[in-house]
Design a protein around this motif. Sequence first.
Motif, short mmCIF file in Angstrom:
data_model
loop_
_atom_site.label_atom_id
_atom_site.label_comp_id
_atom_site.label_asym_id
_atom_site.label_seq_id
_atom_site.Cartn_x
_atom_site.Cartn_y
_atom_site.Cartn_z
N ALA A 128 -24.57 -35.96 -7.01
CA ALA A 128 -25.94 -35.72 -6.58
C ALA A 128 -26.53 -34.54 -7.33
O ALA A 128 -27.69 -34.56 -7.76
CB ALA A 128 -25.99 -35.48 -5.07
N PHE A 129 -25.70 -33.50 -7.51
CA PHE A 129 -26.20 -32.32 -8.20
C PHE A 129 -26.51 -32.64 -9.67
O PHE A 129 -27.52 -32.21 -10.22
CB PHE A 129 -25.18 -31.19 -8.11
N ALA A 130 -25.62 -33.44 -10.29
CA ALA A 130 -25.84 -33.82 -11.69
C ALA A 130 -27.14 -34.61 -11.81
O ALA A 130 -27.94 -34.40 -12.74
CB ALA A 130 -24.66 -34.65 -12.19
N LEU A 131 -27.36 -35.50 -10.85
CA LEU A 131 -28.59 -36.29 -10.88
C LEU A 131 -29.81 -35.38 -10.73
O LEU A 131 -30.81 -35.52 -11.44
CB LEU A 131 -28.54 -37.32 -9.74
N LEU A 132 -29.70 -34.43 -9.78
CA LEU A 132 -30.80 -33.48 -9.56
C LEU A 132 -31.11 -32.72 -10.83
O LEU A 132 -32.26 -32.43 -11.14
CB LEU A 132 -30.38 -32.47 -8.49
N PHE A 133 -30.06 -32.39 -11.55
CA PHE A 133 -30.21 -31.58 -12.75
C PHE A 133 -31.02 -32.31 -13.80
O PHE A 133 -31.70 -31.70 -14.60
CB PHE A 133 -28.81 -31.23 -13.28
N ARG A 134 -30.92 -33.63 -13.79
CA ARG A 134 -31.66 -34.44 -14.77
C ARG A 134 -33.10 -34.66 -14.34
O ARG A 134 -33.94 -35.02 -15.17
CB ARG A 134 -30.98 -35.79 -14.94
N LEU A 135 -33.36 -34.52 -13.04
CA LEU A 135 -34.72 -34.75 -12.57
C LEU A 135 -35.65 -33.64 -13.06
O LEU A 135 -35.24 -32.49 -13.18
CB LEU A 135 -34.77 -34.78 -11.03
N GLN A 136 -36.88 -34.04 -13.34
CA GLN A 136 -37.85 -33.04 -13.76
C GLN A 136 -39.12 -33.21 -12.95
O GLN A 136 -39.40 -34.29 -12.46
CB GLN A 136 -38.16 -33.22 -15.25
N ALA A 137 -39.85 -32.09 -12.86
CA ALA A 137 -41.11 -32.15 -12.13
C ALA A 137 -41.96 -33.26 -12.72
O ALA A 137 -42.11 -33.35 -13.94
CB ALA A 137 -41.81 -30.81 -12.23
N GLY A 138 -42.48 -34.11 -11.87
CA GLY A 138 -43.31 -35.22 -12.35
C GLY A 138 -42.64 -36.57 -12.22
O GLY A 138 -43.30 -37.59 -12.19
N ASP A 139 -41.30 -36.57 -12.17
CA ASP A 139 -40.59 -37.84 -11.97
C ASP A 139 -40.95 -38.42 -10.61
O ASP A 139 -41.14 -37.68 -9.64
CB ASP A 139 -39.07 -37.64 -12.02
N SER A 140 -41.02 -39.75 -10.56
CA SER A 140 -41.27 -40.35 -9.25
C SER A 140 -40.81 -41.80 -9.26
O SER A 140 -40.49 -42.37 -10.30
CB SER A 140 -42.76 -40.27 -8.89
N LEU A 141 -40.75 -42.36 -8.07
CA LEU A 141 -40.38 -43.76 -7.91
C LEU A 141 -41.26 -44.33 -6.81
O LEU A 141 -41.36 -43.75 -5.73
CB LEU A 141 -38.91 -43.86 -7.51
N THR A 142 -41.93 -45.44 -7.09
CA THR A 142 -42.69 -46.09 -6.03
C THR A 142 -42.12 -47.47 -5.79
O THR A 142 -41.73 -48.17 -6.71
CB THR A 142 -44.18 -46.22 -6.38
N VAL A 143 -42.05 -47.83 -4.54
CA VAL A 143 -41.51 -49.12 -4.15
C VAL A 143 -42.57 -49.81 -3.28
O VAL A 143 -43.00 -49.23 -2.29
CB VAL A 143 -40.23 -48.94 -3.32
N PRO A 144 -42.99 -51.03 -3.65
CA PRO A 144 -43.94 -51.71 -2.77
C PRO A 144 -43.25 -52.18 -1.50
O PRO A 144 -42.13 -52.67 -1.54
CB PRO A 144 -44.42 -52.90 -3.62
N PHE A 183 -15.70 -36.65 -1.26
CA PHE A 183 -16.83 -35.88 -0.73
C PHE A 183 -17.37 -34.94 -1.81
O PHE A 183 -18.58 -34.89 -2.07
CB PHE A 183 -16.34 -35.07 0.48
N LEU A 184 -16.45 -34.23 -2.48
CA LEU A 184 -16.87 -33.29 -3.51
C LEU A 184 -17.49 -34.03 -4.69
O LEU A 184 -18.50 -33.59 -5.26
CB LEU A 184 -15.67 -32.46 -3.98
N ILE A 185 -16.89 -35.19 -5.07
CA ILE A 185 -17.43 -35.96 -6.19
C ILE A 185 -18.86 -36.40 -5.88
O ILE A 185 -19.76 -36.32 -6.73
CB ILE A 185 -16.53 -37.19 -6.48
N THR A 186 -19.08 -36.84 -4.64
CA THR A 186 -20.42 -37.27 -4.24
C THR A 186 -21.42 -36.13 -4.40
O THR A 186 -22.51 -36.31 -4.97
CB THR A 186 -20.42 -37.74 -2.78
N ALA A 187 -21.04 -34.95 -3.88
CA ALA A 187 -21.95 -33.80 -3.96
C ALA A 187 -22.22 -33.44 -5.42
O ALA A 187 -23.36 -33.14 -5.80
CB ALA A 187 -21.37 -32.62 -3.20
N LEU A 188 -21.17 -33.49 -6.25
CA LEU A 188 -21.34 -33.16 -7.68
C LEU A 188 -22.25 -34.17 -8.36
O LEU A 188 -23.11 -33.81 -9.17
CB LEU A 188 -19.98 -33.15 -8.38
#
Lengths: 81, 589
Positions: free
Chosen positions: B38-54, B31-36
């Motif tokens: 997710a947080f690590a991933l969030l930390f890499r995200l920057q304003a402007g990133d996006s993903l579109t899926v048709p 559980f803790l690893i999952t939350a960490l």
Amino acid sequence: MKRIWLFGGAMLVIFIIAGLLLHGESAHGALPGTDLPGFYAVFGFIASVVIIAVARGLGRLWLERKESYYQDHRDGDNDHK
Amino acid sequence: MTINSLPPALVFVAGAVLLLLLPRRVRSTWFLITALAAFALLFRLQAGDSLTVPFLDHQLMPLRVDRLSLAFGYVFAIMAFLGGIYGFHLKDSGQQVAALLYAGGALGVVFAGDLFSLFVFWEIMTAGSVWLIWARRTPQSLGAGMRYLIMHLFGSAALLAGIMLQYSGTGSIAFNHLEGGTASYLILLGFAVNAAIPPLHAWLSDAYPEGTVTGSVFLSAFTTKVAVYTLARGFAGMEVLIWAGVMMAIYGVIFALLENDIRRLLAYEIISQVGYMVAAIGLGTEMAINGATAHAFAHVLYKGLLFMGCGTVLYATGRSKLTELGGLARAMPLALGLYMVGALSISGVPLLSGFFSKSMVVSAAQASNAGLVALLLNVASVGTFVLAGLRLPYFTWFGPDRGLKPAAVPKNMYLAMALTAAICLAIGVYPALLYNLLPFAVDYQPYTAPHVLEALEFVVFAGLGFWLLKGKLGGRATITLDTDWFYRRPARLAYRVFVVAISLAFAAADRLTVRLARFVVKFSDNPYGYIIMAQRFATHAFFGNTRLIREPSYFKPSRYRITLGVMVLLVLLVFIVLFIVQIYHVGLR
């Protein structure tokens, strides 16, 4: 009881003096009067008393019910076995 | 798909699925690893990133990152981690999976760039959260969870209808600022249910106190703040929200003052605190949106801490009512101390997180020349301090000693509280930590002398008010009527109309059919008897000279059977006839 009032009075005086010393660089002031030294002391006291009184009044006159209120009025499981 | 276009929600959802495949003893760590992660991933995200899926004819956007969504995303991931520590001792995988899905749904909504993805994650959030209530496995939690679900399904239905109308009207499903019109009002209704805006709020105060000790910590964090985010994104500057927010702030305080259950008291206070955010969103200025975001960020943490504190009391004593608690200070001093950090944060005491986040909202109101709004929010602020800072701790840890012998509390619960308290303190002492995360540039200095003085005046004099009136503030063994009355009390009537009446009608039809069948059987058994009966009845009716019979006499076959003597006579007659005919033709010889 007397000591509480004394303490309150003393604190009010302190706050008013402090407010006077700091007057002029007030952070807020959208409503007239909020700039007065000690305003938020008086306001805090009145607001706490009023909101407690309002809550108590509403509870007593209208909103408070005994704990089994919803159980007593639940049909179903018990009535139609 | 690069790492910068991976929705953090997927990490939580994948974590929830994998958790079930792992051995029981490592699930809490997972559980803790999952939350960490997710947080690590969030930390890499920057304003402007996006993903579109048709998808079919549409472009879905499950990831759309900007500063507003990042701020909410960070605090949700942090809270998921802290909640994971708080529930580390749990051996209940149901709760762990539900909590991960719930957090995943919350992050999914926050990063959803289109209304379809938003709706899907919205529903995941509802589904995950309700299991945290049901996991307590009491009759009360089952009922409250069901009512919670019904209210949220109502909100979701409104939201979905709004999304469909929005699409058919504009041809776009992008989730941005929404202009007026039926579609946007329906969407607003859906958001308002989750934001717990009265009169749509009763699910919150009804269900949150019935959740598990850990579950309520998660519940207090996500649903309402996700709604705050969606309101800030879609309805910033909508004036009606200002007054809705002010009303919420006062309403929550008044009901919390009447409440006896400590976790329900905190639940009402969520409504009050979310009121600040809703009011700020209604103001809609950059400063106000910053204030709403900052307050949501701070609120998730200190409210989580308060729920943790009351959760430890519930865990240790099995009780959560002021009338049954008291005198715990000696037995549970650590819980008291850490609880008080949260309580002083929510009260806006300097050096703690609520001090500047709340005053950002109030200052934004003053900057918009809404002085009355600021003043009313200050009234709610005073009430909050009386409640969370004084009433709850005084009657739980001090007050009359009820000779409680609290059980030992797992250390991880205290660790989670200590970490949360540390973050509240860090943000309070060094607000720049949070300023850097806010959606707009911040030009706000909370630590001015008049402002600190104002906060102190509030604390001292609200405390004075409490001390004078504390005889009137103890818990009373009552419940408080709220808008849930409208669907709980008439439940009896609804039950009568929709369940009892219908089953009575079915029973009547059933009885009628059986009677009819029985009559048909009897009639075909003895139709003549009934004909006699009918004849007698007719005679009686016209002439009144015969006795009525209620039932035809029982059918006796022998009554209608021809007797042997008659048969013999008939045979004899036939023989005689034959004999005569013979004589006639042949003659007597």
